[in-house]
Design a protein around this motif. Structure first.
Motif, PDB file in Angstrom:
ATOM      1  N   GLY A 162      34.160  40.381  39.307  1.00 48.16           N
ATOM      2  CA  GLY A 162      35.403  40.413  38.136  1.00 48.16           C
ATOM      3  C   GLY A 162      34.852  40.536  36.568  1.00 48.16           C
ATOM      4  N   ILE A 163      35.523  41.356  35.412  1.00 54.40           N
ATOM      5  CA  ILE A 163      34.913  41.745  34.310  1.00 54.40           C
ATOM      6  C   ILE A 163      36.109  41.862  33.272  1.00 54.40           C
ATOM      7  N   HIS A 164      36.050  40.858  32.448  1.00 57.36           N
ATOM      8  CA  HIS A 164      37.507  40.788  31.700  1.00 57.36           C
ATOM      9  C   HIS A 164      37.133  39.939  30.201  1.00 57.36           C
ATOM     10  N   GLY A 165      38.275  40.683  29.178  1.00 53.16           N
ATOM     11  CA  GLY A 165      37.916  39.904  28.383  1.00 53.16           C
ATOM     12  C   GLY A 165      38.537  41.483  26.836  1.00 53.16           C
ATOM     13  N   ASP A 166      38.292  41.703  25.460  1.00 59.53           N
ATOM     14  CA  ASP A 166      38.075  42.469  24.577  1.00 59.53           C
ATOM     15  C   ASP A 166      37.506  43.519  24.953  1.00 59.53           C
TER      16      ASP A 166
ATOM     17  N   VAL B  44      24.353  54.098  39.854  1.00 56.98           N
ATOM     18  CA  VAL B  44      26.122  54.418  40.556  1.00 56.98           C
ATOM     19  C   VAL B  44      26.076  53.314  40.157  1.00 56.98           C
ATOM     20  N   MET B  45      27.503  52.782  38.679  1.00 54.12           N
ATOM     21  CA  MET B  45      28.612  51.947  38.822  1.00 54.12           C
ATOM     22  C   MET B  45      29.641  52.632  38.907  1.00 54.12           C
ATOM     23  N   THR B  46      30.756  51.287  39.488  1.00 51.84           N
ATOM     24  CA  THR B  46      31.726  51.830  40.215  1.00 51.84           C
ATOM     25  C   THR B  46      32.538  50.798  39.073  1.00 51.84           C
ATOM     26  N   VAL B  47      33.668  51.433  38.266  1.00 51.04           N
ATOM     27  CA  VAL B  47      34.503  50.286  37.624  1.00 51.04           C
ATOM     28  C   VAL B  47      35.931  50.746  37.973  1.00 51.04           C
ATOM     29  N   SER B  48      37.112  49.579  37.691  1.00 47.40           N
ATOM     30  CA  SER B  48      38.517  49.540  37.969  1.00 47.40           C
ATOM     31  C   SER B  48      38.454  48.598  37.083  1.00 47.40           C
ATOM     32  N   MET B  49      39.381  49.112  36.322  1.00 47.87           N
ATOM     33  CA  MET B  49      40.421  48.975  35.467  1.00 47.87           C
ATOM     34  C   MET B  49      41.212  48.334  34.827  1.00 47.87           C
ATOM     35  N   SER B  50      42.186  47.144  35.191  1.00 47.72           N
ATOM     36  CA  SER B  50      43.813  47.265  34.310  1.00 47.72           C
ATOM     37  C   SER B  50      44.580  46.952  33.138  1.00 47.72           C
TER      38      SER B  50
ATOM     39  N   SER C 131      50.692  41.116  34.760  1.00 49.34           N
ATOM     40  CA  SER C 131      50.450  39.478  35.625  1.00 49.34           C
ATOM     41  C   SER C 131      49.255  39.423  34.595  1.00 49.34           C
ATOM     42  N   HIS C 132      49.377  39.975  33.491  1.00 52.90           N
ATOM     43  CA  HIS C 132      47.523  38.994  32.800  1.00 52.90           C
ATOM     44  C   HIS C 132      48.641  38.253  32.109  1.00 52.90           C
ATOM     45  N   GLY C 133      49.728  38.079  31.744  1.00 53.07           N
ATOM     46  CA  GLY C 133      50.552  36.731  30.962  1.00 53.07           C
ATOM     47  C   GLY C 133      50.210  36.885  29.478  1.00 53.07           C
ATOM     48  N   GLY C 134      49.784  35.823  28.831  1.00 48.89           N
ATOM     49  CA  GLY C 134      50.076  35.331  27.901  1.00 48.89           C
ATOM     50  C   GLY C 134      48.743  36.555  26.679  1.00 48.89           C
TER      51      GLY C 134
ATOM     52  N   SER D 258      41.736  43.895  32.325  1.00 45.47           N
ATOM     53  CA  SER D 258      40.841  42.797  33.696  1.00 45.47           C
ATOM     54  C   SER D 258      39.888  44.399  33.991  1.00 45.47           C
ATOM     55  N   SER D 259      39.240  43.641  34.253  1.00 43.95           N
ATOM     56  CA  SER D 259      38.361  44.669  35.194  1.00 43.95           C
ATOM     57  C   SER D 259      37.316  44.421  36.839  1.00 43.95           C
ATOM     58  N   GLN D 260      37.134  45.179  37.454  1.00 46.10           N
ATOM     59  CA  GLN D 260      35.914  44.854  38.162  1.00 46.10           C
ATOM     60  C   GLN D 260      34.528  45.816  38.752  1.00 46.10           C
ATOM     61  N   PHE D 261      33.662  45.271  38.234  1.00 45.06           N
ATOM     62  CA  PHE D 261      32.593  46.548  38.671  1.00 45.06           C
ATOM     63  C   PHE D 261      31.848  46.409  39.150  1.00 45.06           C
TER      64      PHE D 261
END
Length: 196
Positions: A153-157, A181-187, A192-195, A114-117
């Motif tokens: 928000g960006i998510h997936g494989d 410039v591009m910032t990225v934060s990723m978890s 909290s991601h569950g299944g 799960s991420s944000q950019f």
């Protein structure tokens, strides 16, 4: 060497910090570095962060590999960083631009992230159109998650997410406006991601 003017060097940089949520964080970080082939990028680590520089495809390849190898420990990992191209004076590691295009990190392990950019097309007065276009690209790629203040928000494989990030990084700049410039934060592996 004379200082570079904005946009004259095609070198891409990524400054990032990796934060494993475990008391063995040093082991996770050093393990990820050991498992990742970084020979196609210039790299320097200080007491706060690490920066890698080189050809765009190799910088994104190494960034993804580091995140993936840290994630494979099963620990909750956060990564936060900034990609940049066309920055005035950015020349350290120019020798790595002579590397061929063969990617050295090819682990295809599936991993949910799960991420944000956020995109910052520098000196482009039409920057909002650029951002909206790349958000639409994320929706078309099936990795868009949510709109939010100051980010998307960006998510997936992990492979699909990094493919999108590199594609957006390519298309958000132009010959006229090369500094981006591009910032990225990723978890990754968050409870909290569950299944997911």
């Amino acid at each position: 060497m004379e200082p570079l003017h904005c946009g004259t060097s095609p070198i891409v940089g990524f400054r990032f910090s990796l934060h494993p949520m475990t008391k063995d964080f040093i082991k996770v970080i050093k393990g990820a570095l050991k498992e990742t082939d970084t020979s196609n990028v210039w790299m320097h680590t200080d007491d706060v962060s690490t920066v890698i520089r080189g050809k765009q495809n190799h910088v994104f390849n190494v960034a993804k590999a580091l995140a993936l190898h840290a994630a494979k420990t099963g620990e909750h990992v956060a990564l936060s960083g900034t990609f940049s191209i066309g920055c005035p004076g950015d020349s350290s590691g120019d020798v790595y631009l002579e590397k061929d295009d063969v990617l050295l990190n090819t682990d295809s392990t599936k991993q949910y992230v799960s991420s944000q950019f956020a995109l910052y097309p520098m000196n482009n007065p039409d920057y909002m159109a650029v951002i909206y276009r790349e958000v639409e690209r994320a929706k078309q790629r099936g990795v868009f998650n949510d709109s939010m203040h100051y980010a998307s928000g960006i998510h997936g494989d992990i492979h699909e997410v990094f493919n999108f990030y590199e594609e957006a990084f390519t298309h958000a700049r132009s010959d006229e406006h090369r500094h981006l410039v591009m910032t990225v934060s990723m978890s990754i592996n968050s409870p909290s991601h569950g299944g997911a």
